[in-house]
Scaffold this active site. Structure first.
Site, PDB file in Angstrom:
ATOM      1  N   HIS A 131       0.872  -1.179   0.000  1.00  0.00           N
ATOM      2  CA  HIS A 131       0.000   0.000   0.000  1.00  0.00           C
ATOM      3  C   HIS A 131       0.911   1.232   0.000  1.00  0.00           C
ATOM      4  O   HIS A 131       2.020   1.180   0.531  1.00  0.00           O
ATOM      5  CB  HIS A 131      -0.842  -0.050   1.282  1.00  0.00           C
ATOM      6  CG  HIS A 131      -1.925   0.983   1.373  1.00  0.00           C
ATOM      7  ND1 HIS A 131      -1.667   2.305   1.674  1.00  0.00           N
ATOM      8  CD2 HIS A 131      -3.266   0.889   1.230  1.00  0.00           C
ATOM      9  CE1 HIS A 131      -2.815   2.961   1.709  1.00  0.00           C
ATOM     10  NE2 HIS A 131      -3.803   2.129   1.436  1.00  0.00           N
ATOM     11  N   ASP A 207       2.882  -4.518   7.834  1.00  0.00           N
ATOM     12  CA  ASP A 207       1.633  -3.797   7.667  1.00  0.00           C
ATOM     13  C   ASP A 207       0.492  -4.775   7.973  1.00  0.00           C
ATOM     14  O   ASP A 207       0.197  -5.658   7.168  1.00  0.00           O
ATOM     15  CB  ASP A 207       1.549  -3.278   6.229  1.00  0.00           C
ATOM     16  CG  ASP A 207       0.230  -2.553   5.948  1.00  0.00           C
ATOM     17  OD1 ASP A 207      -0.695  -2.630   6.777  1.00  0.00           O
ATOM     18  OD2 ASP A 207       0.147  -1.916   4.874  1.00  0.00           O
ATOM     19  N   GLN A 210      -4.616  -5.209   6.877  1.00  0.00           N
ATOM     20  CA  GLN A 210      -5.572  -6.146   6.288  1.00  0.00           C
ATOM     21  C   GLN A 210      -5.611  -7.480   7.021  1.00  0.00           C
ATOM     22  O   GLN A 210      -6.464  -8.310   6.729  1.00  0.00           O
ATOM     23  CB  GLN A 210      -5.212  -6.408   4.815  1.00  0.00           C
ATOM     24  CG  GLN A 210      -5.361  -5.202   3.930  1.00  0.00           C
ATOM     25  CD  GLN A 210      -6.786  -4.682   3.873  1.00  0.00           C
ATOM     26  OE1 GLN A 210      -7.747  -5.430   4.050  1.00  0.00           O
ATOM     27  NE2 GLN A 210      -6.929  -3.396   3.630  1.00  0.00           N
ATOM     28  N   LYS A 233     -10.434  -0.764  10.413  1.00  0.00           N
ATOM     29  CA  LYS A 233     -10.472  -1.964   9.582  1.00  0.00           C
ATOM     30  C   LYS A 233     -10.685  -3.215  10.442  1.00  0.00           C
ATOM     31  O   LYS A 233     -10.668  -4.336   9.942  1.00  0.00           O
ATOM     32  CB  LYS A 233      -9.176  -2.089   8.772  1.00  0.00           C
ATOM     33  CG  LYS A 233      -9.064  -1.089   7.611  1.00  0.00           C
ATOM     34  CD  LYS A 233      -7.898  -1.469   6.753  1.00  0.00           C
ATOM     35  CE  LYS A 233      -7.443  -0.525   5.693  1.00  0.00           C
ATOM     36  NZ  LYS A 233      -8.215   0.541   5.188  1.00  0.00           N
ATOM     37  N   CYS A 375      -4.714   2.396  -3.652  1.00  0.00           N
ATOM     38  CA  CYS A 375      -3.455   2.927  -3.107  1.00  0.00           C
ATOM     39  C   CYS A 375      -2.319   1.911  -3.251  1.00  0.00           C
ATOM     40  O   CYS A 375      -1.511   1.737  -2.324  1.00  0.00           O
ATOM     41  CB  CYS A 375      -3.612   3.343  -1.645  1.00  0.00           C
ATOM     42  SG  CYS A 375      -4.791   4.684  -1.431  1.00  0.00           S
TER      43      CYS A 375
END
Lengths: 417, 156
Positions: A131, A207, A210, A233, A375
């Site tokens: 991202h 990251d 997700q 999220k 993104c």
């Protein structure tokens, strides 16, 4: 995590009933929410926790000595402890920094740890499936420090191409990589990557935007050094994110934003920063959001992350199979076609029809998907795409959501075909 | 689904499926200008052949959604062969249409606007876009790029 007695208690229908927004009617149809990868919906427990906080307990944190000020501080710090427990942080709450979102967490790593520890010739290794939040801060750091930014390629099967990893790791000080692609759904082999990074003396940042809400995350077991994620999220509110890092790394990081709350002392000739995580939390923090995040974490733990993961794997397998059967190649999935090391994010290329048109027609069916480059423009370029239409699942998703998606896609093909 | 049919009129889908004036012109003599929508990644490249104050020829390439593609195709058919002053006023009228202030079709007092609308011809089919605010930028991409190209030509 004590999921044992909860295994049989998971019911996606019950989760669905807990989320008020899923009863909304749009264009004459009840909403079919397939945009959790962009932002999840909140269960009542989260909304009510935040309301109750504002109704009864609001005060600034770390300041007052009165009752509600103590309660607000306890609520805020209690959330930090919950989050630490949720990701199995070995050092507990002392390793959890609250930020605005994943993007700010990456900026904090780059602008604090990166600026203090990296110099000309040092390499930060990313991947082509990152991202922009895990790309742009490193390019910005390159401008001021002369570091090199390098990318692990993505192969045609939508997975990391690790065949030249040893070469790519040469000179690397930090491997910064996503746990799960927000476009492809691909889950990366974090433990293997952490081992490879550590063997060359590099740290690993992950990251988790997700991944954290869709399966168990154990930073100790994976042997990570940094983890970033966002509240919104993971069934929580917007405006709060997390940076987890090990205490010894944290202690060496200079402050990020300056102001109140992050200091030990301020004089007319200078200042001394506070110790610990508060050093990175200048100004009044997102207190109500921390309360909401705590409620979201408890809600997810109540579902059992293993159950959430199994449920979404089932939904993803079902959707991948039916997309193939129904459209016979007219709708192409940009991502792995099996559910091994893959999450519930399904990017679609609908026979050359522009994703904005696809999403517009889907909206008429009440179906919420995200069109665009997500993104992740380097990844889009890699596969020669300008954009995709992306459907993504959450714990409240059901197979009937896929029914509506398929119906709406058939209509789209008829309209533009 | 009436809303959706407002957006995707048959004439729009026709221009999307068979875009007019698609292609490139040799530069020079033609002027090349590129427009970009960073939000959705759409782009358009316009080639302008201007002689003696007249837009003699126009060609377009690029990729985008049906709204941006049909809008650029429709635009090319309307401005091709027209004097620059008329092209400019068509751009202005179209941009005005996209702001949603257009009510002149039902208002006999505003003759000027009515005349302008007539110059839009088939472009009026794009009126439905106004009801979908996020798609307005799709419809205006080619027009903003054309305006930019004409400005570049005027200053060179």
């Amino acid at each position: 995590m004590a999921t044992g007695q909860r295994v049989t208690s998971f019911s996606a229908r019950r989760v669905r009933a807990d989320v008020p927004q899923l009863t909304r009617v749009v264009n004459g149809r009840t909403i079919t929410y397939l945009d959790t990868a962009s932002s999840s919906l909140q269960p009542r427990a989260v909304i009510e926790a935040m309301s109750r906080y504002y109704e009864l307990r609001h005060a600034n944190v770390h300041r007052g000595v009165y009752q509600t000020a103590n309660e607000a501080t306890e609520a805020y710090e209690g959330s930090r402890a919950s989050v630490a427990n949720f990701i199995h942080a070995p050092g507990g709450a002392a390793e959890v920094v609250f930020t605005k979102n994943t993007t700010e967490s990456f900026n904090l790593i780059a602008k604090s740890w990166g600026a203090a520890n990296l110099g000309p010739g040092d390499v930060v290794l990313l991947s082509e499936m990152e991202h922009h939040a895990n790309i742009v801060p490193w390019f910005q750091l390159r401008e001021t420090t002369g570091i090199e930014v390098r990318f692990i390629p993505v192969s045609d099967d939508f997975r990391l191409d690790l065949s030249h990893l040893d070469e790519l790791l040469r000179g690397v000080r930090l491997l910064s990589i996503t746990g799960m692609s927000n476009v492809l759904g691909t889950r990366n082999p974090l433990k293997e990557l952490a081992g490879a990074a550590h063997r060359v003396g590099a740290l690993i940042a992950v990251d988790g935007a997700q991944s954290v809400a869709h399966g168990t995350t154990d930073v100790a077991e994976l042997d990570l050094d940094f983890l970033t994620f966002s509240g919104h999220k993971m069934l929580g509110p917007t405006g709060i994110g997390v940076l987890w890092t090990r205490e010894e790394i944290l202690d060496d990081m200079p402050p990020f934003l300056g102001g109140g709350g992050m200091i030990a002392d301020v004089r007319t000739d200078g200042y001394t920063p506070a110790r610990g995580v508060t050093r990175f939390e200048a100004g009044t923090p997102p207190i109500a959001e921390a309360v909401g995040l705590n409620a979201a974490v408890r809600y997810l733990e109540g579902l059992g992350m293993e159950n959430v993961s199994a449920h979404e794997r089932d939904l993803t397998q079902d959707a991948l199979t039916r997309l193939e059967l129904t459209f016979d190649g007219r709708v192409r999935v940009i991502g792995p076609l099996n559910t091994l090391d893959r999450g519930g994010v399904i990017s679609l290329d609908v026979e050359g029809i522009h994703p904005h048109d696809v999403a517009q027609v889907l909206d008429q069916f009440g179906v919420c998907v995200r069109p665009g480059h997500h993104c992740a423009k380097p990844l889009m370029r890699r596969f020669g795409l300008a954009a995709t239409a992306r459907a993504s699942f959450g714990p409240y998703s059901l197979k009937k959501d896929t029914d509506v998606l398929l119906e709406a896609l058939e209509h789209t093909l008829k309209m533009f075909g | 689904m009436s809303n959706l049919e407002d957006l995707y009129r048959e004439i729009i889908l026709d221009h999307y499926r068979s875009p007019r004036n698609r292609g490139e012109l040799p530069t020079p003599p033609a002027h090349r200008v590129e427009g970009f929508n960073p939000l959705c990644g759409d782009d358009v490249v316009i080639f302008l052949d201007v002689r003696d104050g007249v837009l003699e020829d126009i060609k377009l390439t690029g990729r985008g959604c049906s709204i941006s593609q049909s809008s650029s195709s429709l635009m090319s058919t309307v401005v091709k062969g027209k004097p620059l002053a008329q092209v400019q006023s068509t751009i202005d009228t179209f941009k005005e249409l996209m702001t949603g202030h257009e009510t002149s079709l039902s208002n006999d007092d505003e003759h000027d606007d009515e005349l302008d609308l007539r110059t839009l011809g088939e472009l009026a089919a794009l009126q439905g876009v106004v009801k979908f605010p996020v798609r307005i930028k799709c419809a205006t991409l080619a027009w903003n790029t054309l305006r930019q190209g004409l400005e570049e030509l005027a200053s060179s």
